[in-house]
Design an enzyme around this catalytic site. Structure first.
Site, PDB file in Angstrom:
ATOM      1  N   HIS A  21       3.616   1.872   1.135  1.00 50.19           N
ATOM      2  CA  HIS A  21       4.071   0.614   1.745  1.00 50.19           C
ATOM      3  C   HIS A  21       4.953  -0.162   0.755  1.00 50.19           C
ATOM      4  O   HIS A  21       4.597  -1.265   0.349  1.00 50.19           O
ATOM      5  CB  HIS A  21       2.855  -0.249   2.133  1.00 50.19           C
ATOM      6  N   THR A  56      -8.007  11.405   3.819  1.00 44.29           N
ATOM      7  CA  THR A  56      -7.336  10.200   4.293  1.00 44.29           C
ATOM      8  C   THR A  56      -7.353  10.103   5.820  1.00 44.29           C
ATOM      9  O   THR A  56      -7.243  11.115   6.519  1.00 44.29           O
ATOM     10  CB  THR A  56      -5.867  10.159   3.804  1.00 44.29           C
ATOM     11  N   SER A  57      -7.465   8.871   6.324  1.00 50.46           N
ATOM     12  CA  SER A  57      -7.486   8.678   7.777  1.00 50.46           C
ATOM     13  C   SER A  57      -6.097   8.851   8.378  1.00 50.46           C
ATOM     14  O   SER A  57      -5.946   8.957   9.586  1.00 50.46           O
ATOM     15  CB  SER A  57      -8.008   7.276   8.102  1.00 50.46           C
ATOM     16  N   GLU A  58      -5.055   8.871   7.527  1.00 49.75           N
ATOM     17  CA  GLU A  58      -3.685   9.001   8.055  1.00 49.75           C
ATOM     18  C   GLU A  58      -3.191  10.447   7.957  1.00 49.75           C
ATOM     19  O   GLU A  58      -1.983  10.703   7.999  1.00 49.75           O
ATOM     20  CB  GLU A  58      -2.740   8.053   7.315  1.00 49.75           C
ATOM     21  N   THR A  67      -9.710   9.055   1.483  1.00 54.09           N
ATOM     22  CA  THR A  67      -9.655   7.720   2.067  1.00 54.09           C
ATOM     23  C   THR A  67     -10.472   6.760   1.187  1.00 54.09           C
ATOM     24  O   THR A  67     -11.322   7.200   0.394  1.00 54.09           O
ATOM     25  CB  THR A  67     -10.198   7.747   3.520  1.00 54.09           C
ATOM     26  N   HIS A 113       4.847  -1.025   9.300  1.00 59.74           N
ATOM     27  CA  HIS A 113       3.828  -0.289   8.540  1.00 59.74           C
ATOM     28  C   HIS A 113       4.294   0.102   7.140  1.00 59.74           C
ATOM     29  O   HIS A 113       3.777  -0.414   6.156  1.00 59.74           O
ATOM     30  CB  HIS A 113       3.401   0.946   9.363  1.00 59.74           C
ATOM     31  N   HIS A 150       3.258   8.968   1.676  1.00 56.93           N
ATOM     32  CA  HIS A 150       3.337   7.774   2.523  1.00 56.93           C
ATOM     33  C   HIS A 150       2.857   6.573   1.712  1.00 56.93           C
ATOM     34  O   HIS A 150       1.844   6.650   1.008  1.00 56.93           O
ATOM     35  CB  HIS A 150       2.465   7.942   3.769  1.00 56.93           C
ATOM     36  N   ASN A 205      -0.972   7.567   1.041  1.00 57.63           N
ATOM     37  CA  ASN A 205      -1.603   8.886   1.005  1.00 57.63           C
ATOM     38  C   ASN A 205      -0.557   9.970   0.805  1.00 57.63           C
ATOM     39  O   ASN A 205       0.636   9.725   0.998  1.00 57.63           O
ATOM     40  CB  ASN A 205      -2.444   9.150   2.269  1.00 57.63           C
TER      41      ASN A 205
HETATM   42 ZN   LIG Z   1      -0.149   3.278   5.665  1.00 57.10          ZN
END
Ligand SMILES: [Zn+2]
Length: 340
Positions: free
Chosen positions: A166, A143-145, A114, A227, A164, A99
């Site tokens: 991964h 987004t949930s983050e 999201t 994460h 952010h 996100n």
């Molecule tokens: Zn994440």
């Protein structure tokens, strides 16, 4: 005596929506003030919060909606789609992961939605939120983050954009709890620096956001335990994205290098000190500024065979005031010029 303008004066000028042209013609700008002025002009910071009637979270729904659909925000939404495509193409995001946010006013930010793959977003998917995470505009759910991004924006006033994702090699370090080593490749030393790891907390919780935000005054890129990674930029969303490319390429390179059977070669403290000088002139923060050369190359997990001649206590070293140094330099130059 001529007026000496510091980086803080420049920030105050922009905050008040004043024009830099209004500074006295003979004012002396410190080197960091010149850098900050260039940075703010490049961002178009004057357009972010115009002096006359800026849009805030308290503006009327109609004003917020108009701003959300303005040409300026449309351009930023397109940038987010483009960065999302790059994140997906490089496999830095998986499923609906990852996100981004862009600060678009004093207390409002654009963010990604999201449950949408970051590789296939459209400008109309984006959301507008206040700094508490309340959605102000946009049809898709934010987004949930978001809380982590917003805590970074709140804690780091210079942050304009956050990313952010991964990236697998960088995330592997976060899973192993190993901080990436330092002193091996110039790119990461200058544009990122030492990367640290925030402890794991459930994604999307305020605790997760706080643990990351606690690190962003000293780090522009942070690994999130078990994460992924998050970065912030004082410039724009592409610059925040670049930090992810630099971090992931670095982690992959060091991992491959560590398989080759030869001891990894590292910069000498003097070589690192030279890179940190470049970094300081670019205005990028680094907790190592002010450390003695013997204290610079410490990372026992990934520095096999490297030992510092002197054991320092970096946590006790007083941080130098770069701004004060720059001011002293500017005043000295002025006195020298008058003596000529
Ligand atoms: Zn994440």
């Amino acid at each position: 005596m001529k007026q000496v303008i510091s980086a803080r004066d420049i920030e105050e000028l922009f905050r008040q929506g004043r024009d830099p042209q209004s500074l006295p013609a003979d004012a002396i700008l410190t080197p960091s003030a010149r850098d900050r002025l260039r940075e703010l002009e490049r961002n178009g910071a004057r357009q972010v919060a115009p002096a006359a009637n800026p849009v805030t979270s308290k503006s009327s729904p109609a004003e917020l909606e108009a701003y959300f659909h303005s040409p300026r925000l449309h351009a930023l939404k397109e940038q987010m789609c483009e960065m999302g495509r790059r994140l997906w193409q490089r496999a830095y995001v998986d499923g609906n992961g990852g996100n981004m946010t862009i600060r678009v006013g004093d207390d409002i930010a654009l963010c990604t939605p999201t449950l949408v793959s970051k590789g296939f977003m459209k400008p109309e998917d984006m959301c507008l939120v206040d700094l508490e995470g309340k959605q102000l505009a946009g049809t898709k759910k934010r987004t949930s983050e978001i809380l982590m991004h917003l805590q970074i924006l709140k804690r780091q006033p210079r942050a304009v954009a956050t990313v952010h994702c991964h990236p697998p090699h960088a995330t592997a370090y976060a899973v192993a709890g190993v901080e990436p080593p330092t002193c091996m490749i110039p790119e990461i030393e200058v544009f990122i620096g030492k990367v640290t790891i925030a402890p794991y907390r459930t994604p999307g919780t305020p605790e997760m956001g706080k643990l990351v935000a606690d690190l962003v005054d000293q780090h522009n890129t942070v690994l999130m335990g078990n994460h992924g990674a998050v970065s912030w930029s004082p410039e724009n969303i592409e610059d925040a994205y670049f930090k992810m490319e630099i971090l992931e390429a670095y982690c992959r390179t060091v991992w491959v290098a560590s398989q080759l059977g030869a001891p990894l070669k590292t910069f000498t403290p003097t070589q690192l000190q030279d890179l940190l000088k470049i970094k300081q002139t670019l205005g990028i923060p680094d907790p190592r500024f002010g450390l003695k050369e013997c204290e610079l190359c410490d990372n026992p997990e990934w520095r096999p065979g490297v030992a510092c001649a002197v054991t320092g206590r970096p946590d006790q070293a007083p941080a130098p005031d770069a701004e004060a140094e720059a001011l002293v330099q500017a005043i000295t130059n002025q006195i020298m010029a008058q003596l000529k």
